[in-house]
Design a protein around this motif. Structure first.
Motif, short mmCIF file in Angstrom:
data_model
loop_
_atom_site.label_atom_id
_atom_site.label_comp_id
_atom_site.label_asym_id
_atom_site.label_seq_id
_atom_site.Cartn_x
_atom_site.Cartn_y
_atom_site.Cartn_z
N PRO A 28 28.68 30.84 15.11
CA PRO A 28 29.43 29.58 15.75
C PRO A 28 30.90 30.22 15.94
CG PRO A 28 28.60 29.00 13.72
CD PRO A 28 28.01 30.42 13.82
N ASP A 29 31.25 31.18 15.72
CA ASP A 29 32.79 31.68 16.18
C ASP A 29 32.55 32.75 17.21
OD1 ASP A 29 31.52 33.75 14.54
OD2 ASP A 29 33.35 34.22 13.60
N ASP A 30 31.30 32.76 18.01
CA ASP A 30 31.26 33.49 19.07
C ASP A 30 32.24 33.41 20.22
OD1 ASP A 30 29.75 34.31 21.64
OD2 ASP A 30 28.78 35.50 20.32
N PRO A 31 32.99 33.95 20.81
CA PRO A 31 33.87 33.96 22.11
C PRO A 31 33.35 32.80 22.88
CG PRO A 31 33.79 36.33 21.36
CD PRO A 31 32.69 35.70 20.65
N VAL A 32 32.23 33.05 23.45
CA VAL A 32 31.60 32.24 24.42
C VAL A 32 31.87 30.55 24.07
CG1 VAL A 32 29.69 31.44 25.56
CG2 VAL A 32 30.20 33.88 25.25
N PHE A 33 31.42 30.13 22.68
CA PHE A 33 31.66 29.20 22.08
C PHE A 33 32.90 28.68 21.70
CE2 PHE A 33 27.21 30.07 20.60
CZ PHE A 33 26.50 29.68 21.41
N ALA A 34 34.02 29.67 21.59
CA ALA A 34 35.33 29.33 21.49
C ALA A 34 35.96 28.79 22.79
CB ALA A 34 36.00 30.53 21.07
N ILE A 35 35.40 29.26 23.97
CA ILE A 35 36.11 28.87 25.12
C ILE A 35 35.46 27.54 25.42
CG2 ILE A 35 35.73 29.06 27.61
CD1 ILE A 35 35.16 32.02 27.22
N LEU A 36 34.50 27.11 25.11
CA LEU A 36 33.91 25.62 25.12
C LEU A 36 34.63 24.63 24.25
CD1 LEU A 36 29.93 26.34 25.78
CD2 LEU A 36 31.72 25.94 27.46
N GLN A 37 35.35 25.06 22.95
CA GLN A 37 35.73 24.24 22.18
C GLN A 37 36.93 23.41 22.73
OE1 GLN A 37 36.38 26.46 18.52
NE2 GLN A 37 34.35 26.32 17.83
N PRO A 38 37.81 23.91 23.20
CA PRO A 38 38.96 23.07 24.08
C PRO A 38 38.53 22.04 24.86
CG PRO A 38 39.55 25.52 23.83
CD PRO A 38 38.00 25.34 23.60
N GLN A 39 37.50 22.36 25.73
CA GLN A 39 37.04 21.26 26.54
C GLN A 39 36.18 20.22 25.74
OE1 GLN A 39 34.46 23.39 29.27
NE2 GLN A 39 36.37 24.27 30.23
N GLN A 40 35.52 20.47 24.72
CA GLN A 40 34.97 19.32 24.17
C GLN A 40 35.94 18.68 23.15
OE1 GLN A 40 32.32 21.74 21.55
NE2 GLN A 40 30.63 21.93 23.15
N GLN A 41 36.86 19.18 22.60
CA GLN A 41 38.04 18.51 21.96
C GLN A 41 38.78 17.60 23.02
OE1 GLN A 41 40.41 21.59 20.03
NE2 GLN A 41 38.87 21.95 18.57
N GLN A 42 38.92 18.16 24.07
CA GLN A 42 39.81 17.27 24.92
C GLN A 42 39.05 16.11 25.63
OE1 GLN A 42 40.43 19.29 28.77
NE2 GLN A 42 41.97 17.70 29.44
N GLN A 43 37.59 16.28 25.47
CA GLN A 43 36.73 15.05 25.88
C GLN A 43 36.62 13.94 24.71
OE1 GLN A 43 32.90 16.93 27.15
NE2 GLN A 43 33.52 17.34 29.10
N GLN A 44 36.64 14.50 23.68
CA GLN A 44 36.37 13.76 22.64
C GLN A 44 37.81 12.93 22.21
OE1 GLN A 44 35.59 16.00 19.26
NE2 GLN A 44 33.35 16.33 19.78
N GLN A 45 39.10 13.71 22.71
CA GLN A 45 40.15 13.10 22.57
C GLN A 45 40.61 11.91 23.68
OE1 GLN A 45 43.12 16.09 22.52
NE2 GLN A 45 42.57 16.75 20.47
N THR A 46 39.60 11.88 24.64
CA THR A 46 39.88 10.92 25.71
C THR A 46 39.94 9.51 25.22
OG1 THR A 46 39.21 12.43 27.40
CG2 THR A 46 39.13 10.10 27.88
N GLN A 47 40.86 8.61 25.47
CA GLN A 47 40.87 7.16 24.96
C GLN A 47 39.82 6.28 26.06
OE1 GLN A 47 44.77 6.30 24.92
NE2 GLN A 47 45.48 7.64 23.28
N PRO A 48 39.12 5.43 25.36
CA PRO A 48 38.35 4.75 26.01
C PRO A 48 39.16 3.73 27.15
CG PRO A 48 38.18 4.13 23.88
CD PRO A 48 39.32 4.91 23.85
N GLY A 49 40.16 3.54 27.00
CA GLY A 49 41.11 2.99 28.11
C GLY A 49 41.57 3.79 29.18
N GLU A 50 41.58 5.06 28.66
CA GLU A 50 42.06 6.07 29.64
C GLU A 50 40.88 6.20 31.06
OE1 GLU A 50 43.33 10.94 30.05
OE2 GLU A 50 43.20 9.71 27.99
N ALA A 51 39.78 6.07 30.64
CA ALA A 51 38.82 6.31 31.83
C ALA A 51 38.84 5.13 32.35
CB ALA A 51 37.31 6.33 30.85
#
Length: 154
Positions: A81-104
């Motif tokens: 799970p701490d593989d560098p490839v997955f570490a690159i994807l984590q900020p994008q996934q966190q950003q998508q989760q942080q998007t508020q419903p009203g923002e879309a």
């Protein structure tokens, strides 16, 4: 300064190492005429001759075949799970989760508004083009009428 010395200096300035310089006869003939074009051609020929001799094809090894789908899936499933490839994807996934419903919804409305304004601008552009053409035609017709009136008065 002697012509041969001048030619040697010119050729050394051209960057040709001594083994690749043209023969002394060619250099002396070119310098004897003091023709710069001939000197440049001699230097060019010497450079091209050197570069043509030095270019040899290098045979590269063949490329390895790409991995199969099974091999790729095996590699992905075996990765930590701490593989560098997955570490690159984590900020994008966190950003998508942080998007508020009203923002879309707000972004969607902005896109729609932009598309509507673009369409309106295109309509206004075509309307202005038609009006410009009509004004030009009216101006030409007016010029013809003025010329007719001047012709009748004269």
């Amino acid at each position: 300064m002697h012509e041969a010395v001048k030619c040697d200096m010119l050729l050394s300035l051209a960057g040709l190492p001594p083994p690749h310089r043209p023969s002394k006869q060619v250099v002396n003939a070119a310098c004897g005429r003091a023709d710069r074009l001939v000197i440049l051609l001699v230097v060019f020929y010497a450079v091209m001759n050197v570069s043509l001799k030095s270019k040899k094809r290098v045979v590269l090894p063949s490329r390895p075949s790409p991995p199969s789908v099974d091999r790729i899936l095996e590699d992905v499933s075996g990765a930590e799970p701490d593989d560098p490839v997955f570490a690159i994807l984590q900020p994008q996934q966190q950003q998508q989760q942080q998007t508020q419903p009203g923002e879309a919804e707000r972004t969607f409305r902005q896109c729609r508004r932009h598309a509507d304004v673009t369409r309106q601008l295109q309509e206004v552009e075509s309307l202005l083009t038609r009006q410009r053409d009509q004004l030009r035609a009216a101006g030409q017709q007016l010029d013809r009428k003025v010329a007719e009136v001047k012709g009748e008065l004269c």
